[in-house]
Design a protein around this motif. Structure first.
Motif, PDB file in Angstrom:
ATOM      1  N   PHE A 218       0.828  -1.204   0.000  1.00  0.00           N
ATOM      2  CA  PHE A 218       0.000   0.000   0.000  1.00  0.00           C
ATOM      3  C   PHE A 218       0.868   1.263   0.000  1.00  0.00           C
ATOM      4  O   PHE A 218       0.485   2.279  -0.581  1.00  0.00           O
ATOM      5  N   VAL A 222       0.778   4.420  -2.680  1.00  0.00           N
ATOM      6  CA  VAL A 222       0.859   5.834  -2.289  1.00  0.00           C
ATOM      7  C   VAL A 222       1.981   6.531  -3.052  1.00  0.00           C
ATOM      8  O   VAL A 222       1.796   7.616  -3.626  1.00  0.00           O
ATOM      9  N   LEU A 433      -6.573   3.066   2.179  1.00  0.00           N
ATOM     10  CA  LEU A 433      -6.417   3.836   0.945  1.00  0.00           C
ATOM     11  C   LEU A 433      -7.741   4.481   0.515  1.00  0.00           C
ATOM     12  O   LEU A 433      -7.733   5.352  -0.354  1.00  0.00           O
ATOM     13  N   SER A 434      -8.818   4.066   1.137  1.00  0.00           N
ATOM     14  CA  SER A 434     -10.118   4.707   0.887  1.00  0.00           C
ATOM     15  C   SER A 434     -10.356   5.867   1.844  1.00  0.00           C
ATOM     16  O   SER A 434     -11.424   6.484   1.822  1.00  0.00           O
ATOM     17  N   TYR A 441      -4.129   3.108   8.530  1.00  0.00           N
ATOM     18  CA  TYR A 441      -3.916   4.357   7.781  1.00  0.00           C
ATOM     19  C   TYR A 441      -2.631   5.031   8.241  1.00  0.00           C
ATOM     20  O   TYR A 441      -1.775   5.411   7.420  1.00  0.00           O
ATOM     21  N   VAL A 445       0.859   5.834   6.083  1.00  0.00           N
ATOM     22  CA  VAL A 445       1.327   7.221   5.957  1.00  0.00           C
ATOM     23  C   VAL A 445       2.743   7.363   6.493  1.00  0.00           C
ATOM     24  O   VAL A 445       3.635   7.929   5.827  1.00  0.00           O
ATOM     25  N   GLN A 469      -0.866  11.663   2.981  1.00  0.00           N
ATOM     26  CA  GLN A 469      -2.269  11.762   3.402  1.00  0.00           C
ATOM     27  C   GLN A 469      -3.160  12.250   2.258  1.00  0.00           C
ATOM     28  O   GLN A 469      -4.279  11.753   2.075  1.00  0.00           O
ATOM     29  N   MET A 472      -3.989   9.528  -0.246  1.00  0.00           N
ATOM     30  CA  MET A 472      -4.856   8.516   0.345  1.00  0.00           C
ATOM     31  C   MET A 472      -6.283   9.043   0.482  1.00  0.00           C
ATOM     32  O   MET A 472      -7.250   8.348   0.194  1.00  0.00           O
ATOM     33  N   ASP A 473      -6.384  10.293   0.906  1.00  0.00           N
ATOM     34  CA  ASP A 473      -7.713  10.859   1.135  1.00  0.00           C
ATOM     35  C   ASP A 473      -8.474  11.151  -0.159  1.00  0.00           C
ATOM     36  O   ASP A 473      -9.706  11.087  -0.187  1.00  0.00           O
ATOM     37  N   ALA A 477      -4.264   7.060  -4.549  1.00  0.00           N
ATOM     38  CA  ALA A 477      -3.440   5.892  -4.225  1.00  0.00           C
ATOM     39  C   ALA A 477      -4.222   4.608  -4.461  1.00  0.00           C
ATOM     40  O   ALA A 477      -3.694   3.621  -5.003  1.00  0.00           O
ATOM     41  N   LEU A 478      -5.485   4.605  -4.075  1.00  0.00           N
ATOM     42  CA  LEU A 478      -6.324   3.429  -4.306  1.00  0.00           C
ATOM     43  C   LEU A 478      -6.494   3.157  -5.794  1.00  0.00           C
ATOM     44  O   LEU A 478      -6.491   1.994  -6.227  1.00  0.00           O
TER      45      LEU A 478
END
Length: 490
Positions: A218, A222, A433-434, A441, A445, A469, A472-473, A477-478
């Motif tokens: 993950f 990112v 990642l959601s 999380y 990070v 961050q 991811m937010d 990244a997802l």
């Protein structure tokens, strides 16, 4: 994982191997009241040779190779870890029976003076190496590489393979031996240049995680969203831990994990994906095929550390708008103190622009969410990070504890997941990642940010955290992770 070539292993002998197949100061002689008795162990070996034990309890040739090599090498150990009186008495009592019943290659390991005639030219390479190893001497780079290449073949008896690996581990590998193992798995001249401006190789223990979340897949997603390509490599499962690996998580996500090196390179270069995974099964089938041997020698082989430093690709740069000078980086995890120095030296000599060796959770490069006691001159804490940056051709070294609380991660202890499985890790990573907040999380990070900060990619740690961050937010990244899963079948 058992195969027809490896009966057993015998659990009583495995327990004895755990005690004696180790270093000059860690070995525990047999014969103590709370441990295996040497006479009983030799009885088990002789009964096995006579065919008196069921297959699942039979002592394998690899087990005998490891055990007798360890006993031979302990003659060179300090007094406290040499043979105990009980061991001397047992071997004296059973000497005639062992000499009569043991196969020639194992008699040789018990007494190198008796000699052994190799079955073929490949086996002769290993036997030549054992002439030194059994006398507690070291090999040079060429000898090590040739020996390892021979071990990866099917032309060497399991007992001799086990003897060479345990012997090198007990003798403690030199830097030249470390280099030899690395290059036997994947030759330096096989490293191919690919069209990216930067590339980071991540090296983790191949035997996986059994206690803590494995975030690096993950983290790669990112970093891909930030325009920093990564390479991951591992296996589906590997003893002794047989823990959760990146490949296992990818399988849980539905990805194809049988990509070739060429296919992996294509995914890294693809800007919608931006990272790649290569299995040892693909880049070194011979090494992967020795999974079962690793069970029977009980201890990790010498290459368990060096395989983390494998390099497959090199950033060759691009010519598009916004391109920059090509840069190559490596991030490595380790547990046993002392391995970090040769691993970093390998990265330096290979020309990497920066490298970090992290004493992370479970021997990985993964940062814990709590530092605990800081490092001292005598003790390296979890999260202790050493590395270098190549600045104008010069090496600038650094060493630092990464304290998560300095960056707003305030945990009383580093959290463990409720469930340790590939599917649980896959689900937790997707949720993080959601944008779902929590320790999964935060771990992603922290690890993504500290890597880019220490390598010099992002000069300020708080900015590196904010960047991670953000992707991811906002879901980017997802999207890269999902793009990889889809592209793995393209």
């Amino acid at each position: 994982m058992n195969t027809l070539n490896y009966p057993g292993p015998n659990t009583e002998l495995l327990e004895a191997q755990a005690r004696v197949c180790t270093g000059p100061h860690q070995t525990r002689p047999l014969g103590n009241p709370d441990g295996p008795q040497p006479a009983a162990i030799l009885e088990i070996i002789l009964k096995s040779l006579a065919g008196e034990l069921p297959k699942e309890k039979t002592v394998s040739a690899a087990q005998m190779g490891a055990f007798f090599t360890a006993m031979t090498l302990r003659n060179y150990f300090p007094e406290a870890t040499r043979w105990s009186p009980a061991e001397r008495e047992a071997f004296h009592h059973y000497q005639s029976a062992l000499e009569e019943k043991l196969p020639p290659e194992i008699r040789y390991l018990m007494d190198a003076g008796c000699g052994y005639v190799p079955a073929n030219a490949t086996e002769a390479v290993v036997v030549a190496a054992l002439e030194k190893i059994l006398r507690a001497k070291h090999l040079d780079y060429t000898e090590t590489r040739q020996m390892c290449t021979a071990i990866l073949s099917n032309a060497v008896k399991p007992a001799l393979k086990a003897a060479a690996l345990i012997g090198q581990r007990m003798n403690r590998e030199t830097y030249e031996e470390v280099r030899g193992y690395l290059d036997a798995f994947f030759a330096p001249d096989a490293v191919r240049s690919i069209a990216v401006d930067s590339l980071t190789h991540f090296g983790q223990p191949y035997d996986g995680a059994t206690r803590y979340f494995r975030p690096m897949l993950f983290v790669a997603a990112v970093r891909a969203a930030l325009g920093e390509p990564s390479v991951l490599h591992s296996v589906d499962a590997m003893p002794p831990k047989n823990g959760v690996t990146e490949e296992a998580i990818l399988n849980a996500l539905g990805a194809n994990t049988t990509l070739s090196l060429e296919q992996t390179a294509e995914r890294i270069v693809d800007k919608t994906v931006g990272f790649g995974y290569i299995s040892q099964r693909e880049y070194s089938p011979g090494a992967y095929a020795l999974q079962e041997l690793r069970v029977h020698i009980k201890k990790r082989p010498p290459w368990a550390a060096t395989e983390k430093a494998q390099q497959f690709f090199a950033a060759g740069g691009t010519r598009g708008a916004g391109s920059r000078a090509a840069a190559n980086y490596m991030v490595l995890g380790y547990y046993h103190i002392g391995y970090e120095k040769p691993l970093l030296q390998l990265a330096w000599e290979r020309g990497f622009d920066g490298a970090v060796a992290v004493k992370g959770e479970e021997g990985t490069s993964h940062y814990a969410l709590r530092l605990g006691k800081p490092s001292t001159s005598d003790r390296m804490a979890i999260n202790y990070s050493q590395g270098f940056r190549r600045i104008n051709g010069h090496r600038e070294d650094f060493a630092v504890d990464i304290n998560p609380s300095d960056y707003g991660f305030d945990y009383a202890r580093s959290p463990r997941p409720e469930s340790v499985s590939a599917q649980a890790f896959a689900d937790a990573g997707i949720a993080a990642l959601s944008g779902e907040k929590g320790h999964f999380y935060d771990r992603i990070v922290l690890n993504a940010a500290m890597v880019d900060y220490l390598l010099g990619i992002c000069p300020e740690p708080h900015r590196a955290i904010k960047r991670a961050q953000t992707v991811m937010d906002d879901g980017s990244a997802l999207r890269h992770l999902k793009a990889y899963v889809a592209a793995s079948y393209a």
